[in-house]
Design a protein around this motif. Structure first.
Motif, mmCIF file in Angstrom:
data_model
loop_
_atom_site.group_PDB
_atom_site.id
_atom_site.type_symbol
_atom_site.label_atom_id
_atom_site.label_comp_id
_atom_site.label_asym_id
_atom_site.label_seq_id
_atom_site.Cartn_x
_atom_site.Cartn_y
_atom_site.Cartn_z
ATOM 1 N N PHE A 187 34.567 28.495 49.630
ATOM 2 C CA PHE A 187 35.975 28.516 49.236
ATOM 3 C C PHE A 187 36.790 29.446 50.133
ATOM 4 N N LYS A 188 38.044 29.085 50.364
ATOM 5 C CA LYS A 188 38.948 29.948 51.113
ATOM 6 C C LYS A 188 39.173 31.224 50.323
ATOM 7 N N ASP A 189 39.116 32.337 51.026
ATOM 8 C CA ASP A 189 39.193 33.636 50.342
ATOM 9 C C ASP A 189 40.269 34.494 50.995
ATOM 10 N N GLY A 190 41.194 34.942 50.190
ATOM 11 C CA GLY A 190 42.269 35.793 50.702
ATOM 12 C C GLY A 190 43.640 35.140 50.616
ATOM 13 N N THR A 191 43.697 33.925 50.075
ATOM 14 C CA THR A 191 44.955 33.169 50.013
ATOM 15 C C THR A 191 46.091 34.001 49.415
ATOM 16 N N ARG A 192 45.809 34.645 48.298
ATOM 17 C CA ARG A 192 46.875 35.433 47.651
ATOM 18 C C ARG A 192 46.590 36.934 47.784
ATOM 19 N N ASN A 193 46.017 37.322 48.911
ATOM 20 C CA ASN A 193 45.750 38.739 49.165
ATOM 21 C C ASN A 193 47.046 39.434 49.559
ATOM 22 N N ARG A 227 28.452 45.585 46.677
ATOM 23 C CA ARG A 227 27.574 44.567 47.269
ATOM 24 C C ARG A 227 27.337 43.535 46.178
ATOM 25 N N ILE A 228 27.901 42.343 46.356
ATOM 26 C CA ILE A 228 27.825 41.313 45.311
ATOM 27 C C ILE A 228 26.924 40.189 45.799
ATOM 28 N N GLN A 229 25.758 40.086 45.152
ATOM 29 C CA GLN A 229 24.799 39.050 45.526
ATOM 30 C C GLN A 229 25.247 37.729 44.908
ATOM 31 N N ALA A 283 38.686 30.797 34.672
ATOM 32 C CA ALA A 283 38.737 30.661 36.131
ATOM 33 C C ALA A 283 38.999 32.028 36.767
ATOM 34 N N HIS A 284 38.325 32.264 37.905
ATOM 35 C CA HIS A 284 38.441 33.550 38.605
ATOM 36 C C HIS A 284 39.900 33.895 38.891
ATOM 37 N N ILE A 285 40.686 32.943 39.413
ATOM 38 C CA ILE A 285 42.059 33.322 39.785
ATOM 39 C C ILE A 285 42.943 33.544 38.560
ATOM 40 N N LEU A 299 44.194 45.232 47.848
ATOM 41 C CA LEU A 299 44.026 44.628 49.174
ATOM 42 C C LEU A 299 42.541 44.392 49.393
ATOM 43 N N ARG A 300 42.138 43.115 49.450
ATOM 44 C CA ARG A 300 40.725 42.799 49.663
ATOM 45 C C ARG A 300 40.438 42.678 51.151
ATOM 46 N N ARG A 301 39.289 43.214 51.589
ATOM 47 C CA ARG A 301 38.951 43.194 53.021
ATOM 48 C C ARG A 301 37.437 43.089 53.192
ATOM 49 N N GLY A 319 25.613 37.184 50.002
ATOM 50 C CA GLY A 319 26.757 37.240 49.111
ATOM 51 C C GLY A 319 27.973 37.804 49.785
ATOM 52 N N LEU A 320 28.725 38.541 48.987
ATOM 53 C CA LEU A 320 29.986 39.111 49.457
ATOM 54 C C LEU A 320 29.881 40.626 49.405
ATOM 55 N N PHE A 321 30.084 41.256 50.550
ATOM 56 C CA PHE A 321 30.237 42.708 50.537
ATOM 57 C C PHE A 321 31.738 42.941 50.322
ATOM 58 N N LYS A 339 37.870 43.242 33.244
ATOM 59 C CA LYS A 339 38.273 41.941 32.732
ATOM 60 C C LYS A 339 37.390 40.833 33.317
ATOM 61 N N LEU A 340 37.153 40.893 34.625
ATOM 62 C CA LEU A 340 36.314 39.871 35.259
ATOM 63 C C LEU A 340 34.894 39.927 34.704
ATOM 64 N N GLY A 341 34.371 41.131 34.527
ATOM 65 C CA GLY A 341 32.995 41.294 34.057
ATOM 66 C C GLY A 341 32.775 40.661 32.689
ATOM 67 N N GLN A 351 26.058 38.734 41.069
ATOM 68 C CA GLN A 351 25.564 39.966 40.460
ATOM 69 C C GLN A 351 25.973 41.126 41.359
ATOM 70 N N HIS A 352 26.644 42.127 40.802
ATOM 71 C CA HIS A 352 26.986 43.324 41.585
ATOM 72 C C HIS A 352 25.733 44.193 41.684
ATOM 73 N N VAL A 353 25.284 44.498 42.911
ATOM 74 C CA VAL A 353 24.031 45.245 43.070
ATOM 75 C C VAL A 353 24.182 46.565 43.826
HETATM 76 C C1 HEM Z 1 40.933 35.569 44.436
HETATM 77 C C2 HEM Z 1 36.321 34.739 45.558
HETATM 78 C C3 HEM Z 1 35.025 38.949 43.518
HETATM 79 C C4 HEM Z 1 39.701 39.974 42.860
HETATM 80 C C5 HEM Z 1 39.794 34.959 44.881
HETATM 81 C C6 HEM Z 1 39.729 33.632 45.445
HETATM 82 C C7 HEM Z 1 38.434 33.411 45.764
HETATM 83 C C8 HEM Z 1 37.675 34.581 45.390
HETATM 84 C C9 HEM Z 1 37.847 32.154 46.407
HETATM 85 C C10 HEM Z 1 40.906 32.647 45.599
HETATM 86 C C11 HEM Z 1 41.645 32.770 46.887
HETATM 87 C C12 HEM Z 1 42.448 34.031 47.046
HETATM 88 O O1 HEM Z 1 43.569 34.178 46.531
HETATM 89 O O2 HEM Z 1 41.932 34.926 47.723
HETATM 90 C C13 HEM Z 1 35.564 35.793 45.077
HETATM 91 C C14 HEM Z 1 34.131 35.881 45.152
HETATM 92 C C15 HEM Z 1 33.764 37.054 44.568
HETATM 93 C C16 HEM Z 1 34.973 37.726 44.133
HETATM 94 C C17 HEM Z 1 33.219 34.831 45.768
HETATM 95 C C18 HEM Z 1 32.386 37.657 44.355
HETATM 96 C C19 HEM Z 1 31.313 37.287 45.030
HETATM 97 C C20 HEM Z 1 36.188 39.605 43.159
HETATM 98 C C21 HEM Z 1 36.236 40.916 42.581
HETATM 99 C C22 HEM Z 1 37.561 41.206 42.395
HETATM 100 C C23 HEM Z 1 38.328 40.063 42.860
HETATM 101 C C24 HEM Z 1 35.037 41.802 42.260
HETATM 102 C C25 HEM Z 1 38.203 42.457 41.832
HETATM 103 C C26 HEM Z 1 37.672 43.246 40.927
HETATM 104 C C27 HEM Z 1 40.420 38.887 43.242
HETATM 105 C C28 HEM Z 1 41.876 38.822 43.203
HETATM 106 C C29 HEM Z 1 42.236 37.543 43.638
HETATM 107 C C30 HEM Z 1 40.987 36.866 43.944
HETATM 108 C C31 HEM Z 1 42.827 39.943 42.769
HETATM 109 C C32 HEM Z 1 43.652 36.965 43.754
HETATM 110 C C33 HEM Z 1 43.987 36.159 42.526
HETATM 111 C C34 HEM Z 1 45.381 35.574 42.613
HETATM 112 O O3 HEM Z 1 46.326 36.356 42.696
HETATM 113 O O4 HEM Z 1 45.514 34.358 42.555
HETATM 114 N N1 HEM Z 1 38.520 35.509 44.854
HETATM 115 N N2 HEM Z 1 36.043 36.922 44.469
HETATM 116 N N3 HEM Z 1 37.457 39.115 43.311
HETATM 117 N N4 HEM Z 1 39.930 37.688 43.695
HETATM 118 FE FE1 HEM Z 1 37.998 37.280 44.022
#
Ligand code: HEM
Length: 376
Positions: A187-193, A227-229, A283-285, A299-301, A319-321, A339-341, A351-353
């Protein structure tokens, strides 16, 4: 241009565009003696480290003698002749530093509170913590690795490396001009960063400002590493519609399930023909978006990683560091992860390791000055 300025009011490697590779390391201080002696050793170390980092980021060798035939060269040499590849070296101080060993307990910022246990994490102490941290990012893995190796070597009598992590394939864009990369789930990651060049959002959410109880942190930021496995095999067997529901986005376009283009704003209120929300409740988002969190943003990096296989299961250890910068981890990362947990559909597959929290002081403004000078 292939070099990022080292000197500035903020450290490079936070707002500056994410490079392709990461070498991250944490170090524990081994200096002995009184608190004052240890602090002096730390001050000397940081002066040397800062000068070395300034040189390496501009493509120069570690300062010192590199030609004496009867001494080991100051620089280990593997990056000799390579361009700096946009190397940034970002420095942070761990929570463990602010104790009686250095007499720094009363200089600890309130925002540098130890991260609480955040279920369902299962943290490995050998991949967590550290007195100091270095995040080296570059477009060449050898250049990034060379930085953490040489800093360890320079600090030989004062620090030992505690753990390190290599990352590849930046897993979050942080600039408007970057194409959004994909994480290992595809999946694209960072779209709404947050974008590093958006100074208003940076000031509001990332840079420490006047609100801090410790003035030496003004202009700095707090780095949270996890470090997220990923449970890759389970994920790879999951069907496409479910993968998309886990994130609330389409896999290939990156668009929210309520839109058709990547940068369309998600509509969290939209309901489908069945009366259910189109972006599912877990859903994650939906859980992570600022609209549903009282405005919290980070700010995710982060970077993808892979380190062979997990011995017990034979699954890929990959996984994702996750790396995030913010002005107050208590109100940003911790609040979000709580909240996510609890609810994130993604938890079935991750899994956060490992974990770390570091106070990254402001930038070094001129040659001759050093990291955390105001603290020490
Ligand atoms: C959004 C993946 C862990 C915070 C996203 C998106 C993806 C993604 C694909 C949607 C695109 C985007 O807006 O960047 C993942 C994966 C994770 C993970 C694969 C773990 C392996 C986390 C964690 C946090 C987090 C641990 C914070 C505690 C966010 C935030 C967004 C986001 C704030 C933006 C949501 C929005 O405004 O729409 N993530 N993420 N993510 N993620 Fe994660």
């Amino acid at each position: 241009a292939d070099r990022v300025p080292f000197y500035g009011t903020h450290q490079a490697g936070i707002a500056t565009p994410a490079q392709d590779r990461l070498a991250f390391a944490t170090y524990d201080i081994t200096a002995t003696g009184s608190a004052q002696e240890k602090r002096a050793a730390l001050r000397t170390l940081l002066r040397t480290w800062t000068a070395a980092a300034a040189a390496m980021t501009q493509g120069r060798t570690v300062p010192g003698d590199n030609t004496d035939l009867n001494a080991p060269p100051a620089d280990t040499g593997e990056a000799y002749g390579l361009p700096p590849a946009n190397l940034t070296i970002t420095f942070g101080l761990g929570t463990s530093l602010f104790d009686d060993r250095f007499g720094l307990a009363d200089r600890r910022p309130a925002a540098l509170a130890d991260l609480p246990h955040l279920p369902p994490a299962d943290l490995d102490p050998d991949r967590s913590g550290g007195d100091l941290a270095i995040q080296a990012c570059a477009d060449d893995p050898l250049v990034a690795f060379h930085a953490i190796r040489n800093l360890a070597r320079i600090g030989r009598d004062t620090v030992v490396m505690r753990w390190s992590q290599l990352g590849f394939g930046k897993a979050a864009s942080n600039g408007a001009d970057q194409q959004t990369p994909r994480n290992l789930m595809g999946f694209k990651d960072g779209t709404r960063n947050i974008h590093g060049d958006d100074t208003a959002l940076m000031d509001q959410h990332v840079w420490v400002g006047k609100e801090t109880d410790q003035t030496w942190m003004r202009g700095g930021s707090y780095l949270v590493a996890r470090r997220i496995q990923m449970r890759i095999e389970g994920w790879d067997r999951d069907y496409l519609a479910d993968q998309q529901n886990v994130f609330g986005r389409y896999k290939y376009s990156g668009a929210p399930l309520t839109g058709s283009k990547e940068f369309d704003t998600p509509d969290f209120k939209a309901k489908g023909a069945d009366g259910q929300p189109v972006i599912p409740a877990k859903a994650h988002i939906r859980l992570a978006a600022h609209e549903n969190n009282g405005g919290i943003r980070i700010l995710r990096r982060g970077y993808s990683f892979t380190d062979g296989i997990v011995a017990a299961s034979g699954e890929l250890d990959a996984g994702l560091f996750f790396i995030a910068f913010q002005k107050d981890p208590r109100e940003q990362f911790v609040a979000l992860q709580r909240k996510l947990g609890m609810n994130d559909a993604l938890n079935e597959y991750i899994q956060h390791v490992g974990s770390g929290l570091f106070a990254c002081p402001p930038g070094v403004t001129a040659p001759g000055r050093s990291w955390a000078e105001e603290l020490l």
